[in-house]
Design a protein around this motif. Structure first.
Motif, mmCIF file in Angstrom:
data_model
loop_
_atom_site.group_PDB
_atom_site.id
_atom_site.type_symbol
_atom_site.label_atom_id
_atom_site.label_comp_id
_atom_site.label_asym_id
_atom_site.label_seq_id
_atom_site.Cartn_x
_atom_site.Cartn_y
_atom_site.Cartn_z
ATOM 1 N N ASN A 55 0.733 -1.328 0.149
ATOM 2 C CA ASN A 55 0.076 -0.190 0.056
ATOM 3 C C ASN A 55 0.445 0.827 0.556
ATOM 4 O OD1 ASN A 55 -2.438 -2.021 -0.279
ATOM 5 N ND2 ASN A 55 -2.723 -1.522 2.119
ATOM 6 N N GLN A 58 1.527 1.943 -3.814
ATOM 7 C CA GLN A 58 0.874 2.771 -4.271
ATOM 8 C C GLN A 58 0.471 4.092 -4.095
ATOM 9 O OE1 GLN A 58 -0.855 0.187 -6.546
ATOM 10 N NE2 GLN A 58 1.075 -0.985 -5.639
ATOM 11 N N LYS A 59 1.291 4.752 -2.620
ATOM 12 C CA LYS A 59 1.284 5.918 -2.538
ATOM 13 C C LYS A 59 -0.460 6.880 -3.307
ATOM 14 C CE LYS A 59 5.354 6.876 -5.552
ATOM 15 N NZ LYS A 59 6.337 7.641 -6.717
ATOM 16 N N LEU A 60 -0.929 6.003 -1.821
ATOM 17 C CA LEU A 60 -2.299 6.225 -1.178
ATOM 18 C C LEU A 60 -2.490 7.002 -0.126
ATOM 19 C CD1 LEU A 60 -3.942 2.928 -2.295
ATOM 20 C CD2 LEU A 60 -3.908 5.204 -3.325
ATOM 21 N N ASN A 61 -3.173 8.497 0.461
ATOM 22 C CA ASN A 61 -2.791 8.999 1.341
ATOM 23 C C ASN A 61 -3.908 8.497 2.308
ATOM 24 O OD1 ASN A 61 -5.148 10.574 0.876
ATOM 25 N ND2 ASN A 61 -4.125 11.625 -1.091
ATOM 26 N N GLY A 63 -6.446 10.631 3.076
ATOM 27 C CA GLY A 63 -7.430 10.669 2.710
ATOM 28 C C GLY A 63 -8.209 9.729 1.855
ATOM 29 N N THR A 64 -7.626 9.339 1.217
ATOM 30 C CA THR A 64 -7.877 8.629 -0.780
ATOM 31 C C THR A 64 -8.455 7.225 0.224
ATOM 32 O OG1 THR A 64 -6.158 9.919 -1.910
ATOM 33 C CG2 THR A 64 -7.749 7.429 -2.301
ATOM 34 N N MET A 65 -7.856 6.439 0.949
ATOM 35 C CA MET A 65 -8.084 5.423 1.574
ATOM 36 C C MET A 65 -9.534 5.365 2.681
ATOM 37 S SD MET A 65 -4.587 3.466 2.251
ATOM 38 C CE MET A 65 -3.667 5.399 3.276
ATOM 39 N N GLY A 67 -12.063 7.611 1.993
ATOM 40 C CA GLY A 67 -13.162 7.811 1.278
ATOM 41 C C GLY A 67 -13.242 6.945 0.660
ATOM 42 N N GLU A 68 -12.430 6.271 0.051
ATOM 43 C CA GLU A 68 -12.155 4.979 -0.724
ATOM 44 C C GLU A 68 -13.401 3.557 0.297
ATOM 45 O OE1 GLU A 68 -9.900 1.466 -3.036
ATOM 46 O OE2 GLU A 68 -9.316 2.864 -2.671
ATOM 47 N N ARG A 71 -16.834 4.641 0.770
ATOM 48 C CA ARG A 71 -17.509 4.324 -0.571
ATOM 49 C C ARG A 71 -18.084 2.843 -0.752
ATOM 50 N NH1 ARG A 71 -13.991 8.082 -2.667
ATOM 51 N NH2 ARG A 71 -12.667 6.738 -3.359
#
Length: 270
Positions: A55, A58-61, A63-65, A67-68, A71
């Motif tokens: 992870n 994948q450079k996921l911050n 906030g993105t994680m 929000g995902e 959802r």
């Protein structure tokens, strides 16, 4: 449903025992395949570190994680609600057009010698598709004893219905998880839960329940305050947590005992 709060704990205990029984029966299921896996994959901590490294690449911050995750949660809840609504409509249509009654005409001659009424047969057939409808019908089967009603309800709660199974399938369909052992296990859980509740209702401490009228335990709406509901719910939560803690402690004792015996055996062989 039965207007008897005492039955809730009894159903809970019987289903816990049924789940434990199924777990014991499935103890050696797929053992050869599990033993053929790489030993490193059995280490949860190493697998967690691998996922963490993956992870991070994948450079996921955060906030993105987040929000995902939200959802995905909303999509799952909408999917579950859709399945419940769909199967509720389907089973009510099947009941209205007489399809469930038609099916019961084939099953009833086999089960009627066992003392199973037509109402229970209709409830079980309906609950095969949608659990809530079936359990509600079983609880209203006036021609059946309380023991028979509870056995039917336990069977349906253990099986859970095709509605729940399709919900599970929609979630695990993209994985390599097989639904065959899950479906077989749910069927066994329902059967064992029905057996255990039938045995429990014959025990001396449950005799007052069978003699008690359903109407006699209905709490008047004026006396059922939010405080009473809160206290009663808290008591049930505490009892459930205590049962889960006891089962967890027993599982840990067995786990560490097994590890100690294995370690002693390895040392003795050296």
């Amino acid at each position: 449903m039965f207007r008897m709060p005492e039955l809730g704990l009894l159903l809970l205990v019987c289903h816990i025992l049924a789940s434990i029984t199924v777990g014991i029966l499935f103890r050696f299921y797929g053992r050869i395949n599990r033993e053929s896996k790489v030993k490193e994959d059995k280490n949860l901590w190493s697998r967690f570190k691998k996922e963490l490294v993956y992870n991070s690449r994948q450079k996921l911050n955060p906030g993105t994680m987040l929000g995902e995750a939200i959802r995905n949660s909303i999509n799952v809840m909408l999917s579950i609600g859709g399945f419940i609504t769909l199967f509720s409509v389907i089973i009510n249509i099947l009941i209205e057009i007489g399809f469930i009654s038609y099916l019961s005409s084939f099953v009833l001659p086999i089960l009627s010698p066992l003392g199973i009424s037509r109402e229970i047969v209709l409830a079980v057939l309906s609950g095969f598709f949608e659990m809530t409808t079936g359990t509600n019908m079983a609880s209203k089967a006036a021609s059946t004893t309380l023991q028979g009603q509870l056995a039917a309800v336990s069977l349906l709660l253990g099986w859970a219905g095709l509605s729940v199974h399709f919900q599970v399938y929609s979630i695990v369909s993209k994985t390599d998880i097989s639904l065959k052992p899950y479906l077989f296990g749910k069927m066994l859980q329902g059967v064992f839960a029905a057996i255990y509740i039938s045995i429990a209702m014959r025990l001396p401490f449950t005799a007052p329940l069978t003699a008690k009228s359903v109407l006699s335990v209905i709490t008047p709406l004026s006396d059922f305050t939010w405080y009473n509901a809160l206290i009663y719910s808290a008591q049930n939560v505490i009892i459930s947590c205590v049962i889960l803690l006891i089962l967890t402690a027993i599982s840990l004792v067995f786990y560490f005992t097994k590890r100690m015996c294995k370690a002693i055996l390895v040392r003795s062989m050296r």
